[in-house]
Design an enzyme around this catalytic site. Structure first.
Site, PDB file in Angstrom:
ATOM      1  CG  ASP A 279      -2.146   0.737   1.243  1.00 20.50           C
ATOM      2  OD1 ASP A 279      -2.348   1.519   0.003  1.00 20.50           O
ATOM      3  OD2 ASP A 279      -3.086   0.900   1.323  1.00 20.50           O
TER       4      ASP A 279
HETATM    5  C1  BGC Z   1      -5.482   3.144  -0.047  1.00 14.07           C
HETATM    6  C2  BGC Z   1      -5.478   2.625  -1.180  1.00 14.07           C
HETATM    7  C3  BGC Z   1      -4.752   2.881  -2.294  1.00 14.07           C
HETATM    8  C4  BGC Z   1      -3.731   3.493  -2.570  1.00 14.07           C
HETATM    9  C5  BGC Z   1      -3.474   3.987  -3.703  1.00 14.07           C
HETATM   10  C6  BGC Z   1      -3.733   3.916   0.159  1.00 14.07           C
HETATM   11  O1  BGC Z   1      -4.124   5.103   0.379  1.00 14.07           O
HETATM   12  O2  BGC Z   1      -5.093   2.182   1.391  1.00 14.07           O
HETATM   13  O3  BGC Z   1      -6.729   1.707  -1.147  1.00 14.07           O
HETATM   14  O4  BGC Z   1      -5.578   1.696  -3.465  1.00 14.07           O
HETATM   15  O5  BGC Z   1      -3.577   4.538  -1.170  1.00 14.07           O
HETATM   16  O6  BGC Z   1      -4.507   5.455  -3.848  1.00 14.07           O
END
Ligand code: BGC
Length: 750
Positions: A279
């Site tokens: 993530d």
């Molecule tokens: C989130 C993810 C997301 C990623 C990209 C993160 O902060 O937890 O779910 O896909 O950002 O935007």
């Protein structure tokens, strides 16, 4: 000791290959090997890096040219994507195309309801069709990969990301996960209208203590295998191309450094053949988590655990070469990670067609069919929770007052994670109801917001709203919470309607006019204080681009409310967590034993006897049950009839129940099958959802609903993750919610 049989296939089984017309799994693997042979170590390491699109354009371009990046997130301009792909393929040392990712969570430009709303449709086919429509819009601009489905079981409405979740139930989540993966990926990742999906967040992110986003999770192995992991296994079974790690630390190990999750479970047990992305900055966040001294150590942990690609931060790529040189990571590890990424790139057909066509435009056109699907999803997500005196549907020719902060709030209606949705595309309830007024299906619709936004505390608009109410036959109050109050990092400890909404509802109630509350929200809100003030409640989640017409049609009775709750609604925050599949306890709740806090004599002596598992002030019942939702008609259902009363391992069971529409209007019933294993070697939930069907019944119509279950559907995992099928009785329950059902008994002989 009970007789027990291990059901190995339930947790092992070979994963489905990535669906692709480019070639068979074997052919793709041999192309991966050839590609790896031609890549330098630096070019390989570059593949592991995903860069965010907000970096300066020149910086991104030079990283692509130097082969220091394998993927980009959040670049949406097709012309720029074409140019960057050209640089990657023609000018970078390895010549490998980029995989472009974006959070397409519930639509790209055409926005469907938030995922919790999609779950409320109990209609996986419709969810699949909406995801397919989103995939087509997304791929058309040159984006190949979405960070969805989010399949974190969520049993805490304080958690902001409950909006993005499939709700509380593992079975419903598995069905939705399968639908979403199929919708995004179809049966060919290389097709011009499909994209790679990403099962996230692995794992147990929804178990954040206190519902506070990013918080620690402590989840016993038993609960992991039973509740949090099954949707992810389903994703692998359906050939999901990628996985994303979760931000949380799980039992003391941050998920981006968890060899248990990424290696032992995902690769070894489940045989996953796609790639794992971290993530956003979750690798370097292992430093504040307290498991790595610095970014370098964090990168090493992630590499060893099984992260293939790092999102946003560079701790893996920056140090990989030195890890190999120092003997900390074997060189073959690099080939494994890069191979996983290349496999997906090949399956997506990126080598044949990296960029979007010249004709691509951002934002893409919204196809009429996509809008129709978004409207149908919005309509089917609406859950009628109260309808006293049959105030809904509105009689033809009603004069309505359209009041409340969310009647005409296009951006809020789109909900969280709708980066590519456009507020101007949105049809709000106000617009739809005014159109109905103009067309004559309502006598008139007068809009007076009363409050400017959901947190507005000013009473300045009350007088005008009350005047509009006085002139109307019925008040339609659109309340709830703005989109920004749910979603990532937006947890709430108080779940009441924010701002002065409760006060305005009290004032509207005092006018004596019937009040219909339509709630637009990213989570279950605590409605207890306002329920006595309103005649009807329609829960609309954040319903997306076409929410307005969907809501108006249901309010007017052109469509019936067919959504059912995918999550239990608490009466107060203090009841959380509250969900249908809880354990019984040794002193289960018994309404007769409840000594209400107000009835306890002053000075009463301490005794626990006769006082069972409940709260003195609220008892044990939720406000609304999982699976619940009213209709404009009434249904009756018979006893479940079983094709056999004794089921052996490998056998199948048919459960048949007759549902009858006893009312005068047609309507959808969601027939739900639950079961309970009342005596097992590990305590089991009081209800486990195991099947559901949404069917339309005409007035007076009866239909037999048939469920087919395998004996192994009654197996359950132990803390080792192995499924067990045990001898004993099972209670089969069929009905219309986790509370309202009739039962029959079955015996299992493994
Ligand atoms: C989130 C993810 C997301 C990623 C990209 C993160 O902060 O937890 O779910 O896909 O950002 O935007």
């Amino acid at each position: 000791m009970k007789f027990l049989r291990l059901v190995l296939f339930a947790t092992h089984a070979a994963a489905s290959p990535l669906p692709s017309s480019v070639g068979s799994a074997g052919e793709i693997d041999s192309r991966v090997s050839q590609l790896l042979e031609g890549l330098s170590r630096e070019a390989k390491i570059g593949q592991l890096q995903q860069l965010p699109g907000h970096l300066p354009a020149a910086e991104i371009e030079s990283a692509v040219r130097a082969g220091r990046v394998g993927s980009l997130i959040n670049v949406t301009d097709p012309a720029r994507l074409r140019e960057l792909q050209r640089i990657a393929v023609e000018e970078s040392p390895g010549g490998i195309p980029l995989i472009i990712g974006r959070d397409v969570i519930h639509g790209f430009r055409t926005i469907a309801p938030i995922p919790l709303g999609l779950a409320a449709t109990w209609n996986p086919e419709l969810v699949e069709a909406n995801c397919a429509a989103a995939a087509a819009e997304t791929r058309s601009v040159g984006i190949h990969w979405t960070f969805a489905p989010m399949i974190d079981i969520a049993r805490d409405p304080r958690w902001g990301r409950v909006a993005e979740s499939p709700g509380e139930d593992p079975f419903l989540a598995r069905r939705l996960c399968a639908a979403m993966v199929r919708g995004f990926q179809g049966d060919d990742l290389a097709a011009p209208d499909r994209i790679a999906a990403c099962a996230k967040h692995f794992a147990a992110y929804g178990a954040a203590l206190g519902g506070r986003d990013y918080n620690t999770t402590w989840v016993p192995d038993q609960q992991l295998w039973e509740v949090y992991l099954p949707p992810f296994k389903t994703a692998v079974d359906h050939g999901v191309a990628t996985f994303m790690t979760a931000f949380n630390d799980l039992n003391g190990v941050p998920c981006s450094g968890s060899a248990f999750l990424l290696d032992e479970v995902l690769r070894k047990r489940w045989d996953f053949s796609g790639f794992v992305v971290s993530d956003w900055a979750s690798v370097t966040q292992m430093v504040p988590h307290g498991i790595a001294a610095d970014d370098r150590e964090a990168g090493l942990l992630a590499i060893r655990a099984g992260v293939d690609m790092e999102m946003a931060t560079p701790s893996m790529a920056e140090h990989f070469a030195s890890f190999i040189d120092a003997g900390k990571v074997p060189p073959e590890r690099l080939d494994e990670l890069v191979g996983n990424i290349l496999r997906v790139k090949l399956a997506l057909g990126l080598f044949e067609r990296p960029g979007p066509p010249e004709t691509a435009v951002y934002p893409p056109e919204m196809a009429p069919e996509s809008l129709r699907l978004a409207e149908q999803a919005a309509a089917e997500s609406l859950v009628l929770l109260k309808n006293d005196g049959g105030v809904l549907p509105l009689p033809a020719g009603s004069k309505v007052a359209v009041i409340g902060p969310l009647a005409d709030a296009p951006a809020d209606q789109l909900g969280t994670w709708s980066f590519d949705g456009i507020a101007e595309d949105v049809v709000t309830p106000r617009a739809a109801l005014e159109a109905d007024g103009a067309a004559g299906s309502l006598a008139s619709a007068r809009f007076v917001p009363g409050l400017a936004y959901s947190r507005d505390k000013s009473r300045d608009g009350f007088a005008a709203a009350l005047e509009a109410a006085d002139e109307a036959d019925v008040v339609l109050f659109f309340g709830g919470e703005e989109a920004i109050l749910s979603g990532e990092a937006h947890s709430r400890a108080r779940l009441h309607l924010p701002g002065a909404q409760e006060e305005l509802l009290a004032a509207l109630h005092a006018t004596g006019k019937p009040v219909v509350l339509v709630v637009l929200a990213g989570r279950p809100l605590v409605l207890e204080p306002v329920l006595p003030l309103v005649d009807a409640v329609l829960y609309a989640w954040h319903p997306g681009t076409m929410g307005g017409p969907a809501i108006a049609k249901v309010l007017r009775g052109e469509l019936d409310p067919s959504g059912r709750l995918p999550i239990t609604f608490p009466r107060a925050e203090g009841q959380i967590p509250i969900y249908h599949g809880h354990r019984n306890t040794g002193r289960p709740f018994n309404p007769d034993s409840w000594s209400h806090i107000d009835d306890i004599p002053v000075g009463a002596e301490q005794t626990s006897l006769g006082n069972e598992s409940h709260y003195l002030d609220l008892g044990h019942e939720p406000q609304f049950w999982f699976g619940e939702g009213l209709s404009y008609t009434r249904f009756r259902h018979g006893e479940p009839e079983l094709s056999t009363t004794e089921l052996r391992g490998g056998g199948t069971l048919e459960v048949t129940t007759t549902f009858t529409n006893t009312g005068e209007r047609s309507g959808h019933v969601v027939a739900q099958l639950y079961f309970r294993d009342p005596a097992a070697s590990i305590t089991r939930p009081v209800s486990e959802l195991a099947g559901f069907r949404k069917i339309l019944l005409g007035p007076g119509e009866s239909r037999q609903v048939r469920f087919e279950l395998a004996a192994e559907d009654f197996a359950f995992p132990g803390p080792d993750g192995e499924a067990r099928l045990e001898a004993g009785t099972i209670e089969i329950m069929v009905g219309t919610s986790a509370r309202d059902h009739r039962s029959a008994t079955l015996r299992i002989e493994p």
